[in-house]
Design a protein around this motif. Structure first.
Motif, PDB file in Angstrom:
ATOM      1  N   VAL A 329     -86.251  59.736  -4.726  1.00  0.00           N
ATOM      2  CA  VAL A 329     -86.926  58.845  -5.808  1.00  0.00           C
ATOM      3  C   VAL A 329     -86.016  58.734  -6.966  1.00  0.00           C
ATOM      4  CG1 VAL A 329     -89.080  58.904  -7.371  1.00  0.00           C
ATOM      5  CG2 VAL A 329     -89.027  59.872  -4.959  1.00  0.00           C
ATOM      6  N   SER A 330     -85.354  59.487  -7.519  1.00  0.00           N
ATOM      7  CA  SER A 330     -84.617  59.612  -8.574  1.00  0.00           C
ATOM      8  C   SER A 330     -83.453  58.268  -8.466  1.00  0.00           C
ATOM      9  CB  SER A 330     -83.855  60.900  -8.995  1.00  0.00           C
ATOM     10  OG  SER A 330     -83.031  60.747 -10.253  1.00  0.00           O
ATOM     11  N   ARG A 331     -82.837  58.656  -7.227  1.00  0.00           N
ATOM     12  CA  ARG A 331     -81.792  57.419  -6.803  1.00  0.00           C
ATOM     13  C   ARG A 331     -82.328  56.052  -6.801  1.00  0.00           C
ATOM     14  NH1 ARG A 331     -77.054  58.852  -4.397  1.00  0.00           N
ATOM     15  NH2 ARG A 331     -76.561  61.345  -4.383  1.00  0.00           N
ATOM     16  N   ALA A 332     -83.791  56.140  -6.335  1.00  0.00           N
ATOM     17  CA  ALA A 332     -84.192  54.544  -6.231  1.00  0.00           C
ATOM     18  C   ALA A 332     -84.786  54.157  -7.654  1.00  0.00           C
ATOM     19  CB  ALA A 332     -85.416  54.629  -5.369  1.00  0.00           C
ATOM     20  N   ALA A 333     -85.166  54.926  -8.494  1.00  0.00           N
ATOM     21  CA  ALA A 333     -85.325  54.528  -9.726  1.00  0.00           C
ATOM     22  C   ALA A 333     -84.234  54.080 -10.617  1.00  0.00           C
ATOM     23  CB  ALA A 333     -85.904  55.750 -10.617  1.00  0.00           C
ATOM     24  N   PHE A 334     -83.002  54.831 -10.333  1.00  0.00           N
ATOM     25  CA  PHE A 334     -81.842  54.501 -10.848  1.00  0.00           C
ATOM     26  C   PHE A 334     -81.467  52.810 -10.321  1.00  0.00           C
ATOM     27  CE2 PHE A 334     -77.079  53.746 -10.725  1.00  0.00           C
ATOM     28  CZ  PHE A 334     -76.941  53.923 -11.994  1.00  0.00           C
ATOM     29  N   ARG A 335     -81.636  52.757  -8.994  1.00  0.00           N
ATOM     30  CA  ARG A 335     -81.347  51.364  -8.502  1.00  0.00           C
ATOM     31  C   ARG A 335     -82.097  50.228  -8.978  1.00  0.00           C
ATOM     32  NH1 ARG A 335     -76.320  52.166  -7.075  1.00  0.00           N
ATOM     33  NH2 ARG A 335     -75.789  54.042  -5.569  1.00  0.00           N
ATOM     34  N   VAL A 336     -83.315  50.611  -9.204  1.00  0.00           N
ATOM     35  CA  VAL A 336     -84.373  49.812  -9.764  1.00  0.00           C
ATOM     36  C   VAL A 336     -83.997  49.016 -11.106  1.00  0.00           C
ATOM     37  CG1 VAL A 336     -86.787  49.310 -10.805  1.00  0.00           C
ATOM     38  CG2 VAL A 336     -86.339  50.404  -8.604  1.00  0.00           C
ATOM     39  N   VAL A 337     -83.569  50.183 -12.044  1.00  0.00           N
ATOM     40  CA  VAL A 337     -83.102  49.585 -13.397  1.00  0.00           C
ATOM     41  C   VAL A 337     -81.739  49.104 -13.289  1.00  0.00           C
ATOM     42  CG1 VAL A 337     -82.222  50.945 -15.579  1.00  0.00           C
ATOM     43  CG2 VAL A 337     -84.233  51.997 -14.503  1.00  0.00           C
ATOM     44  N   LEU A 396     -83.045  41.959  -4.784  1.00  0.00           N
ATOM     45  CA  LEU A 396     -84.463  42.110  -4.958  1.00  0.00           C
ATOM     46  C   LEU A 396     -85.011  42.734  -3.604  1.00  0.00           C
ATOM     47  CD1 LEU A 396     -85.767  39.877  -7.697  1.00  0.00           C
ATOM     48  CD2 LEU A 396     -85.217  42.164  -7.698  1.00  0.00           C
ATOM     49  N   VAL A 397     -84.634  41.813  -2.528  1.00  0.00           N
ATOM     50  CA  VAL A 397     -84.925  42.215  -1.184  1.00  0.00           C
ATOM     51  C   VAL A 397     -84.684  43.588  -0.707  1.00  0.00           C
ATOM     52  CG1 VAL A 397     -85.087  41.419   1.265  1.00  0.00           C
ATOM     53  CG2 VAL A 397     -85.100  39.512  -0.588  1.00  0.00           C
ATOM     54  N   GLY A 398     -83.424  43.872  -0.772  1.00  0.00           N
ATOM     55  CA  GLY A 398     -82.880  45.228  -0.496  1.00  0.00           C
ATOM     56  C   GLY A 398     -83.779  46.206  -1.405  1.00  0.00           C
ATOM     57  N   LEU A 399     -83.733  45.926  -2.636  1.00  0.00           N
ATOM     58  CA  LEU A 399     -84.528  46.854  -3.614  1.00  0.00           C
ATOM     59  C   LEU A 399     -86.105  47.333  -3.104  1.00  0.00           C
ATOM     60  CD1 LEU A 399     -83.934  48.753  -5.910  1.00  0.00           C
ATOM     61  CD2 LEU A 399     -85.241  46.860  -7.133  1.00  0.00           C
ATOM     62  N   GLY A 400     -86.550  46.188  -2.888  1.00  0.00           N
ATOM     63  CA  GLY A 400     -88.077  46.353  -2.182  1.00  0.00           C
ATOM     64  C   GLY A 400     -88.144  46.988  -0.845  1.00  0.00           C
ATOM     65  N   GLU A 401     -87.220  46.844   0.178  1.00  0.00           N
ATOM     66  CA  GLU A 401     -87.030  47.893   1.257  1.00  0.00           C
ATOM     67  C   GLU A 401     -86.965  49.172   0.842  1.00  0.00           C
ATOM     68  OE1 GLU A 401     -83.971  45.874   3.592  1.00  0.00           O
ATOM     69  OE2 GLU A 401     -85.300  44.057   4.139  1.00  0.00           O
ATOM     70  N   ARG A 402     -85.985  49.478   0.104  1.00  0.00           N
ATOM     71  CA  ARG A 402     -85.626  50.722  -0.298  1.00  0.00           C
ATOM     72  C   ARG A 402     -87.130  51.304  -0.976  1.00  0.00           C
ATOM     73  NH1 ARG A 402     -81.394  54.013  -2.910  1.00  0.00           N
ATOM     74  NH2 ARG A 402     -79.983  52.347  -2.437  1.00  0.00           N
ATOM     75  N   LEU A 406     -89.909  54.777   0.623  1.00  0.00           N
ATOM     76  CA  LEU A 406     -90.446  55.831  -0.198  1.00  0.00           C
ATOM     77  C   LEU A 406     -92.085  55.683  -0.449  1.00  0.00           C
ATOM     78  CD1 LEU A 406     -87.725  56.242  -2.590  1.00  0.00           C
ATOM     79  CD2 LEU A 406     -88.111  57.623  -0.662  1.00  0.00           C
ATOM     80  N   GLY A 407     -92.769  54.732   0.308  1.00  0.00           N
ATOM     81  CA  GLY A 407     -94.173  54.563   0.311  1.00  0.00           C
ATOM     82  C   GLY A 407     -94.501  53.794  -1.140  1.00  0.00           C
ATOM     83  N   GLY A 408     -93.721  53.270  -1.681  1.00  0.00           N
ATOM     84  CA  GLY A 408     -94.186  52.599  -3.033  1.00  0.00           C
ATOM     85  C   GLY A 408     -94.077  50.908  -2.712  1.00  0.00           C
ATOM     86  N   THR A 409     -94.329  50.252  -4.058  1.00  0.00           N
ATOM     87  CA  THR A 409     -94.431  48.923  -4.169  1.00  0.00           C
ATOM     88  C   THR A 409     -93.393  48.273  -5.147  1.00  0.00           C
ATOM     89  OG1 THR A 409     -96.273  49.124  -5.773  1.00  0.00           O
ATOM     90  CG2 THR A 409     -96.808  49.001  -3.537  1.00  0.00           C
ATOM     91  N   LEU A 410     -93.109  47.157  -4.910  1.00  0.00           N
ATOM     92  CA  LEU A 410     -92.285  46.500  -6.046  1.00  0.00           C
ATOM     93  C   LEU A 410     -92.780  45.127  -6.219  1.00  0.00           C
ATOM     94  CD1 LEU A 410     -89.286  46.847  -7.370  1.00  0.00           C
ATOM     95  CD2 LEU A 410     -88.474  45.175  -5.490  1.00  0.00           C
ATOM     96  N   GLU A 422     -91.439  45.515 -11.567  1.00  0.00           N
ATOM     97  CA  GLU A 422     -92.048  46.846 -11.859  1.00  0.00           C
ATOM     98  C   GLU A 422     -91.966  47.391 -10.440  1.00  0.00           C
ATOM     99  OE1 GLU A 422     -96.510  48.382 -12.680  1.00  0.00           O
ATOM    100  OE2 GLU A 422     -96.161  46.322 -13.138  1.00  0.00           O
ATOM    101  N   ALA A 423     -91.717  48.635 -10.420  1.00  0.00           N
ATOM    102  CA  ALA A 423     -91.916  49.526  -9.125  1.00  0.00           C
ATOM    103  C   ALA A 423     -92.765  50.750  -9.168  1.00  0.00           C
ATOM    104  CB  ALA A 423     -90.377  50.028  -8.732  1.00  0.00           C
ATOM    105  N   ARG A 424     -93.470  51.221  -8.519  1.00  0.00           N
ATOM    106  CA  ARG A 424     -94.456  52.317  -8.341  1.00  0.00           C
ATOM    107  C   ARG A 424     -93.967  53.016  -7.208  1.00  0.00           C
ATOM    108  NH1 ARG A 424     -98.923  51.910 -11.671  1.00  0.00           N
ATOM    109  NH2 ARG A 424     -99.257  49.956 -12.913  1.00  0.00           N
ATOM    110  N   ILE A 425     -93.543  54.221  -7.343  1.00  0.00           N
ATOM    111  CA  ILE A 425     -93.119  55.191  -6.260  1.00  0.00           C
ATOM    112  C   ILE A 425     -93.851  56.570  -6.449  1.00  0.00           C
ATOM    113  CG2 ILE A 425     -90.929  56.272  -5.215  1.00  0.00           C
ATOM    114  CD1 ILE A 425     -89.154  54.170  -6.577  1.00  0.00           C
TER     115      ILE A 425
END
Length: 441
Positions: A329-337, A396-402, A406-410, A422-425
């Motif tokens: 989750v921490s890595r995904a948050a970094f990639r979103v930012v 954004l497509v790859g980020l949405g898949e990531r 993790l069960g979240g939404t983008l 906006e991402a929710r994980i």
């Protein structure tokens, strides 16, 4: 459906066999008694006395015993030897023998051994003792020949059935081996394609990024002023960071499944560096230089780099966001930012940006872990327009898949004041790592 129909057909065939054998034995018993009456081997009830009446009673119950051999065939598969022995005696008592012929055939079909010879001898002995006529050597020889032929036919049919079953098993095993080889070939082709992609990425990107880093270093040395030197240094560090992340991607492509990836992660020990920027090289325990991990802790350094590059960005992290955040989750948050700020710089030049990290959800439970949700928002105001770049939107497509893994939404799209990502994980908090008992810090 087909299996049920096959079972019903098999039961109907068994019932029909027992019925036909029972009827045939009863008819054969009556025919044997009639022929005995004509031949004088069966006494006439009207001409005899008391002894003849008792002997007649023995023949009178023969038709009643005849169906019992057919009934015994119900257990022909479970107790083939016992059924064959019982039907041999019942056949001699009831002046019939169709049930014994079927039992002997099935016994020889299962396995041709000494039990077949023993049952044949028992049948001949019972016929000699209980039959209507005395058995001489010619009749005995004829009986042996007939029973041997029946046993040989049963053994032949059994051998053919076992041979056919062995062939079917061999074909099934061969099909399984072929399927396994096909799966291995597919896996080998997949790994070969992954390695080819890794080589292509290395050949096309690593050289370019290394060239950028070398040119930036030269520019930093020969810079006419401090501002140019700072920009050159930022370009060089960014190029080095990109090379480190490229090597991470190439390592993932070379891994065969999650187990290998975990083994590789366990083998690569990271040493955190104070105030390190995302992707900046750090020394490991073996002395080799590796890229530092990317997570929530590296977001401030990432944003500082963009500020030096001219992007005005405010960062508002959640003060309750601690070390109990899962690594994925921490890595995904970094990639979103990272993706959000990159898009601001590319598509809204000069716009003011804001990054917010918030956590929502239940409080800690008794085990020190709670179910929560991390919300990452990257928004910007209006900015200058830029020409569309090749591959725009793929990030954004790859980020949405990531995030979805993790069960979240983008979600992303324009707002009244600019653009927002906006991402929710969802995540389960990890218990805080405390000092083990019996140790001192």
């Amino acid at each position: 459906m087909n299996m049920n129909k096959r079972v019903v057909n098999r039961r109907l065939a068994a019932v029909l066999l027992i019925f036909v054998v029972a009827v045939a034995d009863v008819l054969l018993s009556f025919v044997s008694i009639g022929m005995g009456l004509e031949g004088g081997t069966v006494p006439d009830l009207t001409d005899g006395g008391g002894a003849e009446n008792l002997l007649w009673a023995r023949f009178a119950i023969a038709p009643l015993l005849a169906p019992l051999g057919a009934v015994a065939l119900i257990w022909r598969h479970r107790f083939p030897r016992s059924v064959a022995a019982a039907t041999s005696v019942l056949g001699a008592l009831s002046l019939s023998g169709f049930a014994f012929i079927v039992a002997l055939f099935l016994l020889a079909r299962r396995r041709l051994d000494w039990w077949v010879a023993a049952v044949m001898a028992l049948a001949l002995a019972a016929e000699a003792l209980l039959g209507t006529e005395a058995m001489d050597w010619q009749i005995a020889l004829l009986g042996v020949a007939m029973l041997t032929a029946i046993a040989a036919l049963g053994a032949y049919r059994g051998q053919r059935a076992r041979h056919r079953e062995a062939q079917l098993n061999a074909l099934k095993e061969r099909a399984d081996q072929t399927e396994a080889r096909h799966a291995a070939d597919v896996e080998h082709s997949r790994l070969a394609e992954r390695h080819r992609i890794a080589r292509e990425m290395h050949d096309t990107l690593a050289h370019r990024m290394s060239l950028v880093a070398v040119q930036a270093a030269a520019l930093q040395v020969d810079a006419p002023d401090e501002e140019t030197a700072g920009s050159a240094r930022l370009i060089r560090e960014t190029a080095h960071a990109a090379l480190g992340e490229l090597r991470d991607v190439l390592g993932v492509l070379h891994q065969d499944g999650a187990a290998s990836a975990d083994a590789a992660s366990a083998g690569s020990q990271w040493i955190p560096v104070a105030n390190s920027r995302p992707g900046v090289a750090a020394a490991g325990t073996d002395g080799q230089v590796r890229a530092a991990p990317s997570g929530v802790a590296q977001i401030p350094g990432l944003l500082e780099e963009w500020r030096q590059a001219g992007v005005a960005v405010d960062y508002d992290p959640d003060p309750n966001l601690g070390e109990n955040l899962p690594d994925a989750v921490s890595r995904a948050a970094f990639r979103v930012v990272q993706e959000g700020i990159t898009n601001v710089a590319r598509h809204a030049a000069g716009a003011d940006a804001e990054v917010r990290l918030e956590t929502h959800g239940a409080e800690h439970d008794g085990t020190g872990a709670g179910r929560k949700e991390l919300r990452i928002v990257v928004s910007n105001g209006p900015g200058g327009t830029a020409e569309p770049a090749a591959g725009a939107g793929l990030g954004l497509v790859g980020l949405g898949e990531r995030v979805q893994l993790l069960g979240g939404t983008l979600e992303h799209g324009p707002t009244w004041s600019g653009f927002q990502l906006e991402a929710r994980i969802p995540f389960t908090e990890q218990p805080p790592s405390g000092t083990p008992e019996g140790t001192t810090e």
